[in-house]
Design an enzyme around this catalytic site. Sequence first.
Site, mmCIF file in Angstrom:
data_model
loop_
_atom_site.group_PDB
_atom_site.id
_atom_site.type_symbol
_atom_site.label_atom_id
_atom_site.label_comp_id
_atom_site.label_asym_id
_atom_site.label_seq_id
_atom_site.Cartn_x
_atom_site.Cartn_y
_atom_site.Cartn_z
ATOM 1 N N PRO A 214 36.418 -26.689 72.072
ATOM 2 C CA PRO A 214 35.399 -26.000 72.881
ATOM 3 C C PRO A 214 34.978 -26.734 74.147
ATOM 4 O O PRO A 214 34.322 -26.138 75.003
ATOM 5 C CB PRO A 214 34.212 -25.875 71.920
ATOM 6 C CG PRO A 214 34.400 -26.964 70.931
ATOM 7 C CD PRO A 214 35.875 -27.135 70.777
ATOM 8 N N PHE A 215 35.337 -28.024 74.290
ATOM 9 C CA PHE A 215 34.964 -28.769 75.491
ATOM 10 C C PHE A 215 36.213 -29.391 76.131
ATOM 11 O O PHE A 215 36.248 -30.567 76.481
ATOM 12 C CB PHE A 215 33.907 -29.828 75.165
ATOM 13 C CG PHE A 215 32.640 -29.229 74.621
ATOM 14 C CD1 PHE A 215 31.721 -28.620 75.460
ATOM 15 C CD2 PHE A 215 32.386 -29.227 73.256
ATOM 16 C CE1 PHE A 215 30.565 -28.043 74.962
ATOM 17 C CE2 PHE A 215 31.238 -28.648 72.744
ATOM 18 C CZ PHE A 215 30.325 -28.053 73.601
ATOM 19 N N GLU A 232 33.281 -32.097 71.162
ATOM 20 C CA GLU A 232 31.899 -32.575 71.071
ATOM 21 C C GLU A 232 31.131 -32.440 72.381
ATOM 22 O O GLU A 232 31.604 -32.841 73.442
ATOM 23 C CB GLU A 232 31.887 -34.047 70.634
ATOM 24 C CG GLU A 232 30.496 -34.604 70.387
ATOM 25 C CD GLU A 232 30.516 -35.978 69.730
ATOM 26 O OE1 GLU A 232 29.440 -36.460 69.343
ATOM 27 O OE2 GLU A 232 31.620 -36.574 69.615
ATOM 28 N N LYS A 248 29.804 -36.492 63.614
ATOM 29 C CA LYS A 248 30.119 -37.601 62.718
ATOM 30 C C LYS A 248 30.560 -36.991 61.401
ATOM 31 O O LYS A 248 29.784 -36.297 60.739
ATOM 32 C CB LYS A 248 28.902 -38.515 62.499
ATOM 33 C CG LYS A 248 28.817 -39.639 63.506
ATOM 34 C CD LYS A 248 29.846 -40.703 63.230
ATOM 35 C CE LYS A 248 30.151 -41.554 64.446
ATOM 36 N NZ LYS A 248 31.294 -41.053 65.203
#
Length: 428
Positions: A214-215, A232, A248
């Site tokens: 997504p990034f 992230e 995490k």
Amino acid sequence: MRTSIYKFIEEPLQFKQQLIAWGQEFREITFLDSNSFTNEYSSFDCVLAVDAFTSMKTDYHNAFEDLKQYQQTTKDWLFGYLSYDLKNGVEHLQSNNFDGLNFPDLYFFQPKKLFLLRGNQLEIQYLNMCDDEVENDFDEIINCQISSAENQNKIAIEQRISKQNYIEKVSKLLKHIHQGDLYEANFCMEFFAQNAVINPLEKFFRLNEISQAPFTVFFKNNKQFLISASPERYLKKDGENLISQPIKGTSKRFSDPVEDENSKNTLAQDPKERAENIMITDLVRNDLSRTAQKSSVEVKELCGIYSFLQVHQMISTITSKIDPQFSSVDTIRTTFPMGSMTGAPKYAAMKIIEELEETKRGLYSGAVGYFSPNGDFDFNVVIRSILYNQENEYVSFSVGSAITSLSIPENEYDECLLKAKAMHEVLL
């Protein structure tokens, strides 16, 4: 001045590939892709910024003050990155480890040409817009042939830290934890190749195909490249709201649905993985509180499980409302680097891992993203990424895992290899 022109895009997925294939010819480019991974915090499906009108680069000395001045002076779209080693300007730290990439510590540019895609609607913003130029560029994009022929040069990937050395270093970290020096540390190691000649765009297409994160980022500053499949978010500002989403906790994906579901459920219930995530969530809460309105820091989701093509991840979401006395850059400076890439307590973790790691992190575990004209921003965490200095012919990717009192060094090593798999596969 920027004005907007809007276009309807019939096939957004194809258009995104044409857009980056066209854009990668420019000296400066930032391409951001959500890969249709939408949630309540998403702003765009895809963004392309190219061709610097102005730019700034600096080392860590006064970097955040310089960035604040640049952002407040331009009051325009800015795209770029913050390297991990900006920590040296925030805390009394230093980075003396090997650096084969030699990227600036901070780089941002103000693009002449900007494309913002939401669903089927494309917004085009040019500085000093000329209608003919926009239409000519748009025609070039939709007629762009996607070519990413690979150079067949063999790449010999080496590992900076051997398995035995890794286990010894993690054992030293565990000693620090048992002595009470810290609770958790993100320890990283580098994989690299020298005399490497690659086609960055082809590698980007391959990494994105097998990751669909997504990034996702394709970044170019002349001969320096970042190819990122990051899952992230570091930090997003939307009006007075800040959103941080640390990761995490990692587990394998399996082709068998039953095995895959078991892996997901095991991750959700694993006490070590949950402890890692909760400790970093608490650290991020503390970081956000430094610029927050009173009692506005909130954990929206704790230890949520999200599935990506390569792995399952445990993600928490923490939000706050910004006290008006603080600027956009202040909120970055007081939370950087991302807690998921450092450890807790943050300063102690950064100091100790710097002594044990053998490579300067540079852009790895830093952040890439943008500022909008009103001071809002969105930045990822640079993980699951390939870095390439075309001039030096040096390729690098790094991976890490969180070390806690429950860590077994051999298992942490295996987790690093799992995270390295996609980048390794793409480069071979």
